[in-house]
Scaffold this active site. Sequence first.
Site, PDB file in Angstrom:
ATOM      1  N   GLU A   1      -1.338  -9.959  -6.405  1.00 19.47           N
ATOM      2  CA  GLU A   1      -1.278 -10.666  -7.678  1.00 19.47           C
ATOM      3  C   GLU A   1      -0.397  -9.955  -8.708  1.00 19.47           C
ATOM      4  OE1 GLU A   1      -5.339 -11.495  -5.784  1.00 19.47           O
ATOM      5  OE2 GLU A   1      -3.978  -9.802  -5.978  1.00 19.47           O
TER       6      GLU A   1
ATOM      7  N   GLU B   1       0.823  -1.207   0.000  1.00 22.73           N
ATOM      8  CA  GLU B   1       0.000   0.000   0.000  1.00 22.73           C
ATOM      9  C   GLU B   1       0.857   1.255   0.000  1.00 22.73           C
ATOM     10  OE1 GLU B   1      -3.702  -1.937   2.478  1.00 22.73           O
ATOM     11  OE2 GLU B   1      -2.475  -0.433   3.465  1.00 22.73           O
TER      12      GLU B   1
ATOM     13  N   CYS C   1      -7.294  -7.257 -10.850  1.00 22.03           N
ATOM     14  CA  CYS C   1      -6.298  -8.335 -10.797  1.00 22.03           C
ATOM     15  C   CYS C   1      -6.724  -9.521 -11.651  1.00 22.03           C
ATOM     16  CB  CYS C   1      -6.049  -8.775  -9.361  1.00 22.03           C
ATOM     17  SG  CYS C   1      -5.094  -7.558  -8.440  1.00 22.03           S
TER      18      CYS C   1
END
Length: 134
Positions: free
Chosen positions: A59, A48, A93
């Site tokens: 991913e 993050e 993703c």
Amino acid sequence: MSQDTSAQVLFEAAREAMSFAHAPYSKFPVGAAIRAEDGKIYKGANIENLSFPQGWCAEPSAISAMIMGGAKKITEIAVIAEKLALCPPCGGCRQKIAEFASADTKIYLCDEVGVQKVMTMDELLPFSFKTELP
């Protein structure tokens, strides 16, 4: 290597990757592990950033490791999140995975104990954008 053994190895790699997550804002660590066509396992965790949405999910982090390792095709992927029993990849993703996977690529959704659900890429994202790239 049997599918069960392969899935277990990917689960363990995803769980290990999750321990490297940088999730100080969401407190939602996620790990992913990819087995590529070269047989190697590539791991990633969510990372993050205070400047939302500039962070990235586990991913694509694993996909980046795979590409930088010289592989181009995902044959299997496992995903685990600390705070969810099953954590399927988010919509973005799913499309990122689809770029490097085939319709029958195995997706393993894991909890803290192991693989709890197995699905194919086509089941996860049935109408993905298709690429004409080789």
